[in-house]
Motif scaffolding. Structure first.
Motif, PDB file in Angstrom:
ATOM      1  N   ALA A 161      -1.713  35.884 -17.777  1.00 57.39           N
ATOM      2  CA  ALA A 161      -2.798  36.778 -18.389  1.00 57.39           C
ATOM      3  C   ALA A 161      -2.020  36.868 -19.880  1.00 57.39           C
ATOM      4  CB  ALA A 161      -2.326  38.251 -18.180  1.00 57.39           C
ATOM      5  N   THR A 162      -3.229  37.101 -20.443  1.00 57.32           N
ATOM      6  CA  THR A 162      -2.240  37.378 -22.216  1.00 57.32           C
ATOM      7  C   THR A 162      -1.171  37.979 -22.552  1.00 57.32           C
ATOM      8  OG1 THR A 162      -5.320  37.761 -22.996  1.00 57.32           O
ATOM      9  CG2 THR A 162      -3.540  38.559 -24.217  1.00 57.32           C
ATOM     10  N   SER A 163      -1.055  38.956 -21.919  1.00 58.65           N
ATOM     11  CA  SER A 163       0.841  39.281 -21.960  1.00 58.65           C
ATOM     12  C   SER A 163       1.779  38.647 -21.988  1.00 58.65           C
ATOM     13  CB  SER A 163       1.190  40.105 -21.227  1.00 58.65           C
ATOM     14  OG  SER A 163       0.834  40.152 -19.597  1.00 58.65           O
ATOM     15  N   ALA A 164       1.166  37.440 -21.345  1.00 55.32           N
ATOM     16  CA  ALA A 164       2.706  35.794 -20.355  1.00 55.32           C
ATOM     17  C   ALA A 164       2.496  35.242 -21.970  1.00 55.32           C
ATOM     18  CB  ALA A 164       1.894  35.843 -19.822  1.00 55.32           C
ATOM     19  N   ALA A 165       1.294  34.760 -22.722  1.00 52.99           N
ATOM     20  CA  ALA A 165       1.486  33.958 -24.061  1.00 52.99           C
ATOM     21  C   ALA A 165       2.187  34.952 -24.952  1.00 52.99           C
ATOM     22  CB  ALA A 165      -0.072  34.196 -24.922  1.00 52.99           C
ATOM     23  N   PHE A 166       1.928  35.248 -25.254  1.00 49.98           N
ATOM     24  CA  PHE A 166       3.504  36.850 -26.285  1.00 49.98           C
ATOM     25  C   PHE A 166       4.720  36.393 -25.426  1.00 49.98           C
ATOM     26  CE2 PHE A 166      -0.316  38.946 -27.317  1.00 49.98           C
ATOM     27  CZ  PHE A 166      -0.337  39.359 -28.946  1.00 49.98           C
ATOM     28  N   ALA A 167       4.751  36.924 -24.404  1.00 42.93           N
ATOM     29  CA  ALA A 167       6.358  36.262 -23.701  1.00 42.93           C
ATOM     30  C   ALA A 167       7.119  35.045 -23.681  1.00 42.93           C
ATOM     31  CB  ALA A 167       6.392  37.051 -22.450  1.00 42.93           C
ATOM     32  N   LEU A 168       6.181  34.103 -23.638  1.00 39.95           N
ATOM     33  CA  LEU A 168       6.230  32.560 -24.254  1.00 39.95           C
ATOM     34  C   LEU A 168       6.137  32.239 -25.007  1.00 39.95           C
ATOM     35  CD1 LEU A 168       4.561  30.304 -21.039  1.00 39.95           C
ATOM     36  CD2 LEU A 168       6.788  30.816 -21.341  1.00 39.95           C
ATOM     37  N   ALA A 169       5.373  32.816 -25.751  1.00 42.75           N
ATOM     38  CA  ALA A 169       5.891  32.582 -27.585  1.00 42.75           C
ATOM     39  C   ALA A 169       6.943  32.660 -28.342  1.00 42.75           C
ATOM     40  CB  ALA A 169       4.551  33.186 -28.068  1.00 42.75           C
ATOM     41  N   ALA A 170       7.104  33.791 -27.284  1.00 45.83           N
ATOM     42  CA  ALA A 170       8.861  34.764 -27.877  1.00 45.83           C
ATOM     43  C   ALA A 170       9.920  33.196 -27.494  1.00 45.83           C
ATOM     44  CB  ALA A 170       9.000  35.906 -27.458  1.00 45.83           C
ATOM     45  N   GLU A 171      10.090  33.439 -26.386  1.00 47.06           N
ATOM     46  CA  GLU A 171      10.957  32.703 -25.198  1.00 47.06           C
ATOM     47  C   GLU A 171      10.847  31.098 -26.629  1.00 47.06           C
ATOM     48  OE1 GLU A 171      11.247  30.282 -21.353  1.00 47.06           O
ATOM     49  OE2 GLU A 171      10.483  31.897 -21.126  1.00 47.06           O
ATOM     50  N   LEU A 172      10.116  30.926 -26.587  1.00 44.27           N
ATOM     51  CA  LEU A 172      10.160  28.988 -27.037  1.00 44.27           C
ATOM     52  C   LEU A 172      10.086  29.496 -28.488  1.00 44.27           C
ATOM     53  CD1 LEU A 172       6.779  27.469 -24.805  1.00 44.27           C
ATOM     54  CD2 LEU A 172       9.474  28.003 -24.645  1.00 44.27           C
ATOM     55  N   GLY A 173       9.918  30.168 -29.377  1.00 43.52           N
ATOM     56  CA  GLY A 173       9.518  30.243 -30.657  1.00 43.52           C
ATOM     57  C   GLY A 173       8.543  29.805 -31.463  1.00 43.52           C
ATOM     58  N   TYR A 174       7.598  30.044 -31.027  1.00 37.59           N
ATOM     59  CA  TYR A 174       6.035  29.557 -31.882  1.00 37.59           C
ATOM     60  C   TYR A 174       6.221  30.882 -33.523  1.00 37.59           C
ATOM     61  CZ  TYR A 174       3.821  26.570 -28.557  1.00 37.59           C
ATOM     62  OH  TYR A 174       3.003  25.615 -27.708  1.00 37.59           O
ATOM     63  N   ASP A 175       5.298  30.325 -34.113  1.00 36.15           N
ATOM     64  CA  ASP A 175       5.513  30.976 -35.006  1.00 36.15           C
ATOM     65  C   ASP A 175       4.606  32.345 -34.936  1.00 36.15           C
ATOM     66  OD1 ASP A 175       6.947  29.589 -36.991  1.00 36.15           O
ATOM     67  OD2 ASP A 175       5.148  28.162 -36.950  1.00 36.15           O
ATOM     68  N   GLY A 176       3.448  32.611 -33.550  1.00 37.64           N
ATOM     69  CA  GLY A 176       2.345  33.373 -33.678  1.00 37.64           C
ATOM     70  C   GLY A 176       1.552  33.054 -32.313  1.00 37.64           C
ATOM     71  N   VAL A 177       1.083  33.966 -32.227  1.00 40.99           N
ATOM     72  CA  VAL A 177      -0.107  33.522 -31.208  1.00 40.99           C
ATOM     73  C   VAL A 177      -1.573  33.520 -31.888  1.00 40.99           C
ATOM     74  CG1 VAL A 177       1.063  34.244 -29.335  1.00 40.99           C
ATOM     75  CG2 VAL A 177      -0.749  35.900 -30.183  1.00 40.99           C
ATOM     76  N   GLU A 178      -2.897  33.253 -31.412  1.00 40.77           N
ATOM     77  CA  GLU A 178      -4.039  32.868 -32.041  1.00 40.77           C
ATOM     78  C   GLU A 178      -4.612  33.150 -30.614  1.00 40.77           C
ATOM     79  OE1 GLU A 178      -6.662  30.544 -33.605  1.00 40.77           O
ATOM     80  OE2 GLU A 178      -7.999  30.425 -31.135  1.00 40.77           O
ATOM     81  N   LEU A 179      -5.390  35.059 -30.949  1.00 41.07           N
ATOM     82  CA  LEU A 179      -6.029  36.024 -29.555  1.00 41.07           C
ATOM     83  C   LEU A 179      -7.367  35.758 -29.429  1.00 41.07           C
ATOM     84  CD1 LEU A 179      -5.663  38.591 -27.851  1.00 41.07           C
ATOM     85  CD2 LEU A 179      -6.469  39.475 -30.247  1.00 41.07           C
ATOM     86  N   MET A 180      -7.424  35.033 -28.196  1.00 46.56           N
ATOM     87  CA  MET A 180      -8.672  34.317 -27.275  1.00 46.56           C
ATOM     88  C   MET A 180      -9.259  36.093 -27.397  1.00 46.56           C
ATOM     89  SD  MET A 180     -11.777  32.876 -26.793  1.00 46.56           S
ATOM     90  CE  MET A 180     -10.850  31.319 -26.785  1.00 46.56           C
ATOM     91  N   ALA A 181     -10.583  36.414 -27.343  1.00 47.64           N
ATOM     92  CA  ALA A 181     -10.550  38.045 -26.902  1.00 47.64           C
ATOM     93  C   ALA A 181     -11.570  37.889 -26.300  1.00 47.64           C
ATOM     94  CB  ALA A 181     -11.657  38.453 -28.204  1.00 47.64           C
ATOM     95  N   GLY A 182     -11.605  38.867 -24.962  1.00 45.93           N
ATOM     96  CA  GLY A 182     -12.494  38.620 -24.063  1.00 45.93           C
ATOM     97  C   GLY A 182     -11.487  37.879 -22.926  1.00 45.93           C
TER      98      GLY A 182
END
Length: 268
Positions: free
Chosen positions: A17-38
Motif C-alpha cells: 500500500a501507499t503507506s509502505a512507500a513512505f516507510a521504504l523511502a525513509a529506510e532507504l534515504g530517498y529525498d521524498g515520494v511521488e504520490l499516485m492519487a487513486g
C-alpha cells in the motif's frame, strides 16, 4: 550545482500500500515520494498522507493526478475537478509538481480545452502541471490513437513536460532524443525502462532499450534541476526485504550517475 532530488513513486511498492512507500523511502534515504492519487483509498486523503509524511519524515515532492483509465472515479468524474484536487493536494502536502496524462480522444470537450486549460492551471494553481508523454495503444490488429490532442507532447504547446522512459519505449521512441528535443520544457522524469513491448512495463533502469543510465548522465550534463522519480515495478520481489534491496541499488546508482558531469565519457 546540487543534484536533482530522487523520489520514490508510491506505485513502486505495489502490491504493498501507499503507506509502505513512505516507510521504504525513509529506510532507504530517498529525498521524498511521488504520490499516485487513486492507488488506494489512503492516497486520496490528504490528511492521512500528511500523517504518513510526518511519521516517516519523508516529504511529498510531486503528485500524480488520478489516471483516467485506471482510477476513473477518484476525486469525482470531472477531469478538471481531478486536476484542481490534485493541485490542492500538492499545495497541502508541500509538493511543487502535478503530473498529468493527456485526455482520451473520446473526452472531446476536455481534450479540446486541454492545452489552454493546463496553461491556465500553471498560471493560477500555485503548482506546476507537467504533461506526461504517452504512447499509441498497440494491438495485434494495429495501433489505436487513444489520446487527444496527442500522445507525444513534443510538438504541442505545453510549457512543462514529464518524461517517462517506459512510455517512450512503448511508443518506440528514444528518450535521449526527447530530452534533446524538449530542452527547458523537461520538468520532471520518471526513471524506468521498457523493452519496446506493447505493454507499459516500467522495468528497472538498464533492463530495457532506453539507455536509461545514459539518459541520467545526459540530464546531469545538461544541468537538469527537476525531480527524478523511480516509477518502477518491483512486483518480482517476494518480500519487503527483497523489494528494499532492489530499490536501494537503484537509488545508489541513480545518485552516482546524477553526480557525474561527463555524460559522454561514462560507460553504459
Amino acid at each position: 550545482m546540487p543534484s536533482p532530488e530522487v523520489l520514490l513513486s508510491t506505485t513502486a511498492v505495489f502490491p504493498e500500500a501507499t503507506s509502505a512507500a513512505f516507510a521504504l523511502a525513509a529506510e532507504l534515504g530517498y529525498d521524498g515520494v511521488e504520490l499516485m492519487a487513486g492507488a488506494d483509498a489512503a492516497s486520496l486523503d490528504e490528511e492521512v498522507i500528511a500523517q504518513f509524511s510526518d511519521a516517516h519524515a519523508v516529504p511529498v515532492r510531486s503528485v500524480h493526478a488520478p489516471t483516467l483509465l485506471i482510477t476513473p472515479s477518484a476525486w469525482g468524474r470531472d477531469p478538471w475537478e481531478k486536476l484542481r484536487r490534485s493541485a490542492e493536494a500538492a499545495r497541502r502536502l508541500g509538493a511543487d509538481i502535478v503530473v498529468v496524462h493527456p485526455p482520451f480522444r473520446w473526452q472531446r470537450g476536455y481534450a479540446d480545452e486541454f492545452i489552454d486549460g493546463i496553461r491556465e492551471l500553471n498560471r493560477t494553481s500555485g503548482v506546476t502541471f507537467a504533461v506526461e508523454n504517452m504512447f499509441p495503444w498497440r494491438t495485434f490488429a494495429g495501433e489505436f490513437m487513444a489520446y487527444s490532442p496527442g500522445w507525444d507532447p513534443t510538438e504541442l504547446d505545453y510549457d512543462h513536460l514529464t518524461l517517462d522512459l517506459s512510455h517512450a519505449s512503448t511508443a518506440r521512441q528514444r528518450s535521449l532524443d526527447l530530452v534533446a528535443a524538449w530542452g527547458d520544457r523537461l520538468t520532471h522524469v520518471h526513471l524506468t525502462d521498457g523493452s519496446g513491448s506493447f505493454k507499459d512495463e516500467h522495468l528497472l533502469p538498464g533492463e530495457g532499450d532506453q539507455e536509461a543510465w545514459r539518459v541520467v548522465r545526459d540530464l546531469a550534463h545538461r544541468g537538469y534541476e527537476g525531480h527524478v522519480v523511480h516509477e518502477v515495478s518491483t512486483r518480482r520481489a517476494t518480500s519487503r526485504e527483497e523489494r528494499a534491496e532492489l530499490l536501494a541499488g537503484l537509488l545508489a546508482r541513480t545518485r552516482r550517475e546524477l553526480a557525474s558531469r561527463d555524460a559522454e565519457g561514462s560507460e553504459e
